[in-house]
Design a protein around this motif. Structure first.
Motif, PDB file in Angstrom:
ATOM      1  N   THR A   1      63.299  26.552  45.788  1.00 41.44           N
ATOM      2  CA  THR A   1      63.026  25.653  46.803  1.00 41.44           C
ATOM      3  C   THR A   1      64.004  25.099  47.628  1.00 41.44           C
ATOM      4  OG1 THR A   1      60.957  25.233  45.440  1.00 41.44           O
ATOM      5  CG2 THR A   1      61.294  23.599  47.388  1.00 41.44           C
ATOM      6  N   ASP A   2      65.167  24.428  47.034  1.00 44.06           N
ATOM      7  CA  ASP A   2      66.242  23.892  47.530  1.00 44.06           C
ATOM      8  C   ASP A   2      67.179  24.875  48.470  1.00 44.06           C
ATOM      9  OD1 ASP A   2      65.717  20.930  46.907  1.00 44.06           O
ATOM     10  OD2 ASP A   2      66.651  21.561  44.909  1.00 44.06           O
TER      11      ASP A   2
ATOM     12  N   ALA B   1      62.864  18.478  45.471  1.00 36.49           N
ATOM     13  CA  ALA B   1      62.939  19.617  46.027  1.00 36.49           C
ATOM     14  C   ALA B   1      61.737  19.882  47.071  1.00 36.49           C
ATOM     15  CB  ALA B   1      63.016  21.172  45.044  1.00 36.49           C
ATOM     16  N   LEU B   2      60.513  19.514  46.576  1.00 34.86           N
ATOM     17  CA  LEU B   2      59.517  19.759  47.475  1.00 34.86           C
ATOM     18  C   LEU B   2      59.447  18.482  48.697  1.00 34.86           C
ATOM     19  CD1 LEU B   2      56.633  19.652  44.621  1.00 34.86           C
ATOM     20  CD2 LEU B   2      56.993  21.327  46.540  1.00 34.86           C
TER      21      LEU B   2
ATOM     22  N   GLY C   1      62.256  17.508  50.127  1.00 38.21           N
ATOM     23  CA  GLY C   1      63.313  18.114  50.734  1.00 38.21           C
ATOM     24  C   GLY C   1      62.846  19.151  51.643  1.00 38.21           C
ATOM     25  N   LEU C   2      61.799  19.890  51.060  1.00 32.89           N
ATOM     26  CA  LEU C   2      61.250  21.146  51.945  1.00 32.89           C
ATOM     27  C   LEU C   2      60.411  20.523  52.839  1.00 32.89           C
ATOM     28  CD1 LEU C   2      60.937  24.282  52.178  1.00 32.89           C
ATOM     29  CD2 LEU C   2      59.041  23.913  50.529  1.00 32.89           C
TER      30      LEU C   2
ATOM     31  N   PHE D   1      57.702  29.420  43.505  1.00 31.13           N
ATOM     32  CA  PHE D   1      56.739  29.660  44.551  1.00 31.13           C
ATOM     33  C   PHE D   1      57.307  29.970  46.087  1.00 31.13           C
ATOM     34  CE2 PHE D   1      57.627  25.233  44.348  1.00 31.13           C
ATOM     35  CZ  PHE D   1      57.836  24.731  45.757  1.00 31.13           C
TER      36      PHE D   1
ATOM     37  N   ALA E   1      62.219  19.264  55.704  1.00 32.85           N
ATOM     38  CA  ALA E   1      62.829  20.494  56.687  1.00 32.85           C
ATOM     39  C   ALA E   1      61.949  20.699  57.709  1.00 32.85           C
ATOM     40  CB  ALA E   1      63.328  21.538  55.953  1.00 32.85           C
TER      41      ALA E   1
ATOM     42  N   ARG F   1      66.564  26.905  55.918  1.00 35.27           N
ATOM     43  CA  ARG F   1      65.785  26.219  57.117  1.00 35.27           C
ATOM     44  C   ARG F   1      66.677  25.237  57.853  1.00 35.27           C
ATOM     45  NH1 ARG F   1      60.020  27.040  57.038  1.00 35.27           N
ATOM     46  NH2 ARG F   1      59.440  27.927  54.967  1.00 35.27           N
TER      47      ARG F   1
ATOM     48  N   MET G   1      61.978  18.824  40.695  1.00 33.10           N
ATOM     49  CA  MET G   1      60.894  19.524  41.696  1.00 33.10           C
ATOM     50  C   MET G   1      60.492  18.458  42.438  1.00 33.10           C
ATOM     51  SD  MET G   1      59.608  22.087  42.598  1.00 33.10           S
ATOM     52  CE  MET G   1      59.753  23.491  41.309  1.00 33.10           C
TER      53      MET G   1
ATOM     54  N   ASN H   1      65.970  27.454  49.827  1.00 33.82           N
ATOM     55  CA  ASN H   1      65.325  27.760  51.012  1.00 33.82           C
ATOM     56  C   ASN H   1      65.000  26.700  51.918  1.00 33.82           C
ATOM     57  OD1 ASN H   1      63.903  30.357  50.544  1.00 33.82           O
ATOM     58  ND2 ASN H   1      62.399  29.391  49.198  1.00 33.82           N
ATOM     59  N   THR H   2      65.180  25.456  51.302  1.00 34.34           N
ATOM     60  CA  THR H   2      65.291  24.231  52.240  1.00 34.34           C
ATOM     61  C   THR H   2      66.563  24.277  53.104  1.00 34.34           C
ATOM     62  OG1 THR H   2      63.997  23.058  50.775  1.00 34.34           O
ATOM     63  CG2 THR H   2      65.110  21.889  52.526  1.00 34.34           C
TER      64      THR H   2
ATOM     65  N   ASP I   1      57.971  29.459  49.435  1.00 38.16           N
ATOM     66  CA  ASP I   1      57.788  28.164  50.285  1.00 38.16           C
ATOM     67  C   ASP I   1      57.052  28.441  51.711  1.00 38.16           C
ATOM     68  OD1 ASP I   1      59.782  29.941  51.160  1.00 38.16           O
ATOM     69  OD2 ASP I   1      60.804  28.428  52.410  1.00 38.16           O
TER      70      ASP I   1
END
Lengths: 520, 125
Positions: free
Chosen positions: A315-316, B22-23, B25-26, B110, B29, A322, B19, A318-319, B112
């Motif tokens: 996830t990080d 990370a969530l 942060g996503l 998962f 973005a 982005r 986690m 992918n972030t 993103d």
């Protein structure tokens, strides 16, 4: 024969004054009586001779003064009763004879007294010498007996401890002392005398001879103590492990004169060491088997634990992409995401290395261990397993706990076993499911760890049996977990026990020494 | 968080700190701000459930699990479009979640894009 009358019991020096003077009177009276008797039978008149005898006897036995008294009495008696017709000159001559005789007798008695004193002195001296000699003889006998006893005790002690003694003359390179035990140890007969160097050498195991000789020669050259650890083989094939310790003795000019020392039969000790080592290895193998089994049960939750940080990392990542792929890339945000990725990957690596360590096989290692760190590592590893059963783990760890000496993996295993038991015990209970781990300093330089749960609790009346091998309440349990845990804790010099039944769940306590050398 | 009262707020409930970050942060973005909670209990006592337009929750957590949290919210007539993310989800669990009103059920790690689409859909509904 007439003298016999005067031979009365001899008055010694201690005789009373009365008896001594009485002797003077009596002896003169007897002389007088005998002389009168002679006169009566018209025999030659012998008073003078008898009187002189009386005087002599009195002097000899009565002493000087009674002797002089006897002389005076004799003069008077003679003057009155015998030869009263003599001229004054003749009488004076007789008197003079009596006086001279008395004087002579004074000298004689003095000489006798002096001689007696000297004899007494010599006798006393001789008696004393004799006494001294007797005492000395007794002393020697006692010393000899003590020495013999002491030697017997020493020989017995050597026999009991399998320790022999020796002394070597280094100038002539010969044995000057070999105890009985030394003969027995090396299989030589004391009747044949000290064996030759070559004969002794032939008893040494060929594989040990070279290194042993090298150490020995080096010690001689440097004039130092030496310690030789080698095997000997007796003619009947018996092999013994011996330990020789030699100490140099120097003469007045500082040259190496002798080596004195001991030879100890350490065969039994070596065997015990080997057995202990085998036991340790067996325990380590068993502990390893238990770890692998437990880890096998944990496969699902462990993979979850590894998966968690990997998912976060994906996830990080992918972030991060982005932020970078924007028309205006935001490096600040991208680097923050990258930093989180580093943390994620590090967590995953830590978990994997923790797992790998538990799978590793090996003998016990002793190192300084931070118990709190061990607990935290196991909390991380078992987090997934606990979560699967909706169990929360709470830790209450004392700050600045002293480190202990021990095997980190084995201590982790103990924590894993206790925590797994708690998790299993809570799987099927309703209400709060909480696993609490505490660490705290204990008494006597010990530290204490407690593992409590809110599960089913310990089986009633079986609190002691839970530590027995093959005792289990789980459908697929091996019944070895607590047994192995207890043996690990005990090998660290600590204790592991189940606490008295609390209202709910079970509590296990374990203590570990913080200072003592745990190695037994 | 300066978005209190915003009806378009996203909440994250996950016991894993990595986690959660990370969530968050996503979502940042893609221009979305989110509140993060370490447990279902923390979320329920925060009072933020009523202001939450989209909930992202882990299923397996110590204490109240993700599914139990969903049931509790439903019982309180607080139906929040919920996206579940779990490491070990089976078909049965997935069915149970979706029937109770979950909008998405994702397995870790998962996709993103799928997550963001689901979140946007939930916020716009």
């Amino acid at each position: 024969m007439a003298y016999l009358h005067s031979a009365k019991p001899v008055p010694g020096p201690a005789a009373s004054v009365a008896s001594r003077y009485g002797l003077a009177l009596l002896s003169v009276a007897v002389a007088f009586g005998i002389a009168r008797a002679f006169l009566h039978f018209h025999l030659p008149q012998p008073f003078t001779a008898l009187a002189l005898s009386a005087i002599a006897i009195t002097f000899w036995y009565g002493g000087n003064k009674p002797g002089i008294l006897a002389a005076l009495l004799s003069l008077i008696v003679r003057g009155y009763f015998f030869e009263s017709d003599l001229s004054v000159a003749s009488r004076g001559l007789y008197d003079l004879v009596f006086l001279i005789f008395a004087l002579l007798m004074t000298g004689v008695t003095r000489a006798r007294d002096e001689l007696e004193v000297r004899v007494a002195e010599r006798t006393a001296e001789l008696t004393q010498t004799n006494l001294d000699l007797q005492l000395e003889i007794a002393d020697r006998k006692r010393a000899e007996l003590e020495l013999r006893e002491s030697e017997a005790y020493l020989a017995e002690a050597q026999k009991l401890t399998h320790t022999a003694s020796f002394a070597l003359d280094m100038a002539n390179r010969v044995i000057i002392h070999w105890s009985q035990e030394h003969f027995r140890l090396f299989g030589f007969d004391p009747k044949d005398g000290f064996p030759l160097y070559e004969d002794v050498q032939r008893r040494i195991h060929p594989d040990d001879l070279e290194s042993m000789t090298e150490t020995y020669q080096k010690a001689i050259k440097e004039k130092t103590d030496y310690k030789l650890d080698y095997r000997i083989v007796l003619p009947d094939g018996t092999m013994k492990h011996v330990l020789t310790i030699g100490h140099p003795v120097f003469n007045m000019s500082g040259d190496l004169a002798r080596y004195v020392g001991t030879v100890m039969d350490v065969t039994e000790r070596k065997r015990a060491d080997e057995e202990r080592e085998a036991l340790r290895q067996a325990q380590a193998d068993l502990a390893h088997a238990n770890r692998v089994t437990t880890m096998g049960e944990l496969t699902a939750s462990l993979s979850h634990e590894v998966n968690q940080p990997i998912a976060a990392a994906v996830t990080d990542a992918n972030t991060c992409l982005r932020w970078l792929m924007r028309d205006q890339p935001d490096l600040e945000e991208a680097s923050q995401a990258a930093s989180r990725m580093v943390k994620d990957a590090t967590r995953a690596a830590e978990i994997i290395s923790g797992i790998r360590l538990l799978f590793k096989k090996g003998t016990a290692q002793r190192e300084l261990v931070d118990v709190n760190k061990v607990i935290r590592e196991m909390v991380v590893l078992l987090h997934g397993e606990a979560t699967r059963s909706s169990i929360s783990i709470r830790t209450e760890l004392a700050e600045e706990l002293p480190q202990i000496t021990g095997d980190r993996v084995q201590l982790q295993q103990v924590m894993m076993n206790l925590m797994m038991n708690s998790i299993d015990a809570m799987k099927d209970v309703d209400g709060t499911r909480e696993l609490i781990i505490k660490s705290q300093p204990g008494e006597d330089e010990q530290l204490m760890i407690s593992v409590s749960d809110t599960g089913l609790g310990l089986p009633a009346q079986q609190a002691d049996r839970i530590f027995s091998a093959f005792f289990t309440t789980k459908p697929h349990g091996t019944g070895m977990g607590l047994r192995i845990s207890r043996s690990i804790v005990e090998s660290h010099g600590g204790r592991l026990w189940a606490a008295d039944k609390s209202s709910r769940g079970a509590t296990f306590h374990l203590t570990l020494p913080t200072k003592a050398d745990a190695q037994k | 968080m300066a978005i209190q009262g915003n009806t378009k707020m996203v909440s994250i409930v996950d016991d894993d700190d990595l986690m959660r970050s990370a969530l968050q942060g996503l979502l940042k973005a893609v221009g979305l701000q989110a509140l993060a909670f370490a447990s279902a209990e923390e979320f329920l006592t925060s009072g933020q459930q009523h202001a939450t337009a989209c909930l992202i929750a882990d299923i397996r957590m110590p204490g109240i699990s993700g599914l139990e949290l969903q049931a509790k919210l439903n019982a309180e007539h607080c139906r929040i479009p919920t996206i579940f993310i779990t490491a070990h989800g089976d078909a049965k669990m997935r069915m149970q979640a979706l029937r109770a009103g979950a909008v998405e059920f994702l397995a870790k790690p998962f996709d993103d894009v799928a997550l963001i689409e689901s979140v946007r859909a939930a916020l716009e509904s």
